[in-house]
Design a protein around this motif. Structure first.
Motif, PDB file in Angstrom:
ATOM      1  N   THR A   1       7.634  36.213 -20.829  1.00 12.52           N
ATOM      2  CA  THR A   1       6.969  35.283 -19.730  1.00 12.52           C
ATOM      3  C   THR A   1       7.337  35.824 -18.110  1.00 12.52           C
ATOM      4  OG1 THR A   1       6.999  33.437 -18.870  1.00 12.52           O
ATOM      5  CG2 THR A   1       8.689  33.397 -19.154  1.00 12.52           C
ATOM      6  N   ALA A   2       6.065  35.678 -17.285  1.00 11.88           N
ATOM      7  CA  ALA A   2       6.754  36.114 -16.428  1.00 11.88           C
ATOM      8  C   ALA A   2       7.230  35.140 -15.777  1.00 11.88           C
ATOM      9  CB  ALA A   2       5.438  36.366 -15.883  1.00 11.88           C
ATOM     10  N   VAL A   3       7.180  33.811 -15.852  1.00 13.69           N
ATOM     11  CA  VAL A   3       7.999  33.168 -14.957  1.00 13.69           C
ATOM     12  C   VAL A   3       9.679  33.125 -14.536  1.00 13.69           C
ATOM     13  CG1 VAL A   3       7.952  30.313 -15.489  1.00 13.69           C
ATOM     14  CG2 VAL A   3       6.348  31.385 -16.295  1.00 13.69           C
ATOM     15  N   ARG A   4       9.575  32.998 -13.530  1.00  9.60           N
ATOM     16  CA  ARG A   4      11.160  33.169 -13.173  1.00  9.60           C
ATOM     17  C   ARG A   4      12.170  32.018 -13.156  1.00  9.60           C
ATOM     18  NH1 ARG A   4      12.931  38.253 -10.959  1.00  9.60           N
ATOM     19  NH2 ARG A   4      10.660  39.348 -10.568  1.00  9.60           N
ATOM     20  N   ASP A   5      11.163  30.775 -12.306  1.00 14.37           N
ATOM     21  CA  ASP A   5      11.816  29.251 -11.965  1.00 14.37           C
ATOM     22  C   ASP A   5      11.661  28.354 -13.186  1.00 14.37           C
ATOM     23  OD1 ASP A   5      13.777  27.238 -11.575  1.00 14.37           O
ATOM     24  OD2 ASP A   5      12.693  27.858  -9.214  1.00 14.37           O
ATOM     25  N   PHE A   6      11.477  27.831 -14.275  1.00 12.18           N
ATOM     26  CA  PHE A   6      10.410  27.313 -14.519  1.00 12.18           C
ATOM     27  C   PHE A   6      11.316  25.758 -14.598  1.00 12.18           C
ATOM     28  CE2 PHE A   6      10.268  30.160 -18.336  1.00 12.18           C
ATOM     29  CZ  PHE A   6       9.461  30.012 -18.703  1.00 12.18           C
ATOM     30  N   LEU A   7      12.043  25.480 -13.558  1.00 12.27           N
ATOM     31  CA  LEU A   7      12.162  24.290 -12.663  1.00 12.27           C
ATOM     32  C   LEU A   7      10.812  24.155 -11.378  1.00 12.27           C
ATOM     33  CD1 LEU A   7      15.576  23.871 -12.209  1.00 12.27           C
ATOM     34  CD2 LEU A   7      14.284  22.890 -13.569  1.00 12.27           C
ATOM     35  N   ASP A   8      10.243  25.303 -10.979  1.00 11.94           N
ATOM     36  CA  ASP A   8       9.485  25.710 -10.122  1.00 11.94           C
ATOM     37  C   ASP A   8       8.212  25.468 -10.660  1.00 11.94           C
ATOM     38  OD1 ASP A   8       7.166  26.407  -8.163  1.00 11.94           O
ATOM     39  OD2 ASP A   8       8.365  28.002  -7.331  1.00 11.94           O
ATOM     40  N   LYS A   9       7.546  24.050  -9.923  1.00 12.28           N
ATOM     41  CA  LYS A   9       6.305  23.118 -10.733  1.00 12.28           C
ATOM     42  C   LYS A   9       4.661  23.999 -10.962  1.00 12.28           C
ATOM     43  CE  LYS A   9       3.404  19.403 -11.570  1.00 12.28           C
ATOM     44  NZ  LYS A   9       2.778  17.749 -10.485  1.00 12.28           N
ATOM     45  N   ASP A  10       4.570  24.831  -9.397  1.00 11.87           N
ATOM     46  CA  ASP A  10       3.596  25.964  -9.142  1.00 11.87           C
ATOM     47  C   ASP A  10       3.649  26.770  -9.930  1.00 11.87           C
ATOM     48  OD1 ASP A  10       2.128  26.999  -7.187  1.00 11.87           O
ATOM     49  OD2 ASP A  10       3.451  28.315  -7.620  1.00 11.87           O
ATOM     50  N   GLN A  11       5.034  27.848 -10.426  1.00 17.04           N
ATOM     51  CA  GLN A  11       4.953  28.769 -11.326  1.00 17.04           C
ATOM     52  C   GLN A  11       4.380  28.521 -12.493  1.00 17.04           C
ATOM     53  OE1 GLN A  11       8.255  30.886 -11.203  1.00 17.04           O
ATOM     54  NE2 GLN A  11       8.717  30.624  -9.116  1.00 17.04           N
ATOM     55  N   VAL A  12       5.091  27.563 -12.664  1.00 17.80           N
ATOM     56  CA  VAL A  12       4.343  26.916 -14.390  1.00 17.80           C
ATOM     57  C   VAL A  12       3.090  26.452 -14.551  1.00 17.80           C
ATOM     58  CG1 VAL A  12       5.006  25.227 -16.281  1.00 17.80           C
ATOM     59  CG2 VAL A  12       6.922  25.656 -15.194  1.00 17.80           C
ATOM     60  N   VAL A  13       2.682  25.916 -13.258  1.00 19.95           N
ATOM     61  CA  VAL A  13       1.659  25.963 -14.001  1.00 19.95           C
ATOM     62  C   VAL A  13       0.268  27.270 -13.241  1.00 19.95           C
ATOM     63  CG1 VAL A  13      -1.110  24.555 -12.729  1.00 19.95           C
ATOM     64  CG2 VAL A  13       1.448  23.137 -13.085  1.00 19.95           C
ATOM     65  N   ARG A  14       0.751  27.541 -12.951  1.00 16.77           N
ATOM     66  CA  ARG A  14       0.145  29.451 -12.130  1.00 16.77           C
ATOM     67  C   ARG A  14       0.015  30.054 -13.549  1.00 16.77           C
ATOM     68  NH1 ARG A  14       2.235  32.818  -8.602  1.00 16.77           N
ATOM     69  NH2 ARG A  14       3.193  31.711  -8.809  1.00 16.77           N
ATOM     70  N   LEU A  15       1.450  30.219 -13.696  1.00 20.38           N
ATOM     71  CA  LEU A  15       2.127  31.527 -14.693  1.00 20.38           C
ATOM     72  C   LEU A  15       1.545  31.634 -15.880  1.00 20.38           C
ATOM     73  CD1 LEU A  15       4.483  33.253 -12.293  1.00 20.38           C
ATOM     74  CD2 LEU A  15       1.942  34.099 -12.936  1.00 20.38           C
ATOM     75  N   TYR A  16       2.442  29.482 -16.184  1.00 18.70           N
ATOM     76  CA  TYR A  16       3.309  29.695 -17.658  1.00 18.70           C
ATOM     77  C   TYR A  16       2.005  29.103 -18.896  1.00 18.70           C
ATOM     78  CZ  TYR A  16       6.450  28.590 -20.837  1.00 18.70           C
ATOM     79  OH  TYR A  16       6.839  28.638 -22.681  1.00 18.70           O
TER      80      TYR A  16
END
Length: 272
Positions: free
Chosen positions: A67-82
């Motif tokens: 996965t490209a996500v670095r921080d799964f506690l960052d909701k923006d990263q989760v929605v945008r990348l994950y």
């Protein structure tokens, strides 16, 4: 090396009432729950030695999925990348035509036994230790309508899958057990209400049956995803699951942290 084990899972006991569970302080002095449960020691197989697992047969399989996500506690990263990552993975695993990611939950386990459905008021959701499936036919259909609206009328086959990943350490603490869908009888599953402050959900809770076949994947890493079926209109519809306390958890093992994604799948080009 395999890591088969025997561990306790919490099952619903037979009941004449429709079970319910509150996930917040109940109103009007009602009980938190109205059913009884039993802790049953079951054999849980390390499925890493199994070959050719399929979500359309056993109801679950494990995939390598960086996965490209670095921080799964960052909701923006989760929605945008994950979300796009897991939608693509779900399509590849299932052969479905369309994937709609509609929910995610980050869990951080608290010390002690897993809670019933993984929540303690005021804390981040932890490990859910009560055997259940996230959807019944009724609640799955409601989700279909929520996602597709009028287009749902043209859908012939749809499914809902859960995609589960460790977000930090290899999972030695409170791993997730899944039940082979072929070993689950419809009589084992009981439609139940689960009350949240903002909504009421309907899930299946499971009663114990010696015919059930349980498995897990030892030491899942951040680069792996466990995909398991929660509902399907055609095949391998329900995969009961629950966290468990592994008797061989190493002393000092980090508490499990994980993310789960729920994804609606549409087959055969419906609802375009």
């Amino acid at each position: 090396m395999t890591h088969h084990t025997t561990a306790a899972l919490e099952f619903l006991q037979p009941t004449s009432e429709r079970p319910y569970t509150y996930m917040y302080p109940p109103p009007d002095g009602r009980s938190w729950q109205n059913a009884a449960y039993e802790s049953v020691a079951v054999a849980i197989r390390d499925a890493r030695a199994d070959g050719g697992l399929s979500i359309d047969r056993e109801g679950y399989e494990l995939r390598e999925a960086p996965t490209a996500v670095r921080d799964f506690l960052d909701k923006d990263q989760v929605v945008r990348l994950y979300y796009p990552e897991v939608a693509e993975l779900a399509l590849a695993v299932s052969g479905a035509s369309l994937a709609f990611v509609f929910d995610h939950l980050v869990r951080k386990r608290t010390p002690g036994s897993p809670q019933a459905f993984g929540r303690v008021e005021g804390q981040r959701p932890g490990a859910a230790g009560r055997v259940h499936c996230d959807f019944t036919p009724a609640s799955a259909h409601r989700r279909l309508l929520q996602e597709l609206g009028d287009k749902a009328a043209g859908v012939r086959r749809y499914a809902i899958v859960n995609l589960w990943r460790s977000i930090r350490h290899p999972v030695f603490d409170a791993p997730l057990a899944v039940c082979d869908a072929r070993s689950v009888s419809s009589d084992d599953l009981v439609a139940s209400d689960i009350f949240y402050p903002e909504r009421t959900g309907e899930i299946y809770q499971a009663m114990h049956n010696p015919a059930q076949s349980w498995a897990y994947f030892h030491a899942m890493t951040r680069e792996e995803v466990l995909i398991f079926k929660q509902y399907d209109t055609e095949m391998a519809g329900h995969t009961p699951h629950a966290a468990f306390e592994h008797p061989e958890t190493p002393t000092g093992a980090p508490l499990r942290e994980s993310i789960e994604i729920r994804c609606l799948l549409i087959y055969q080009g419906d609802a375009k």
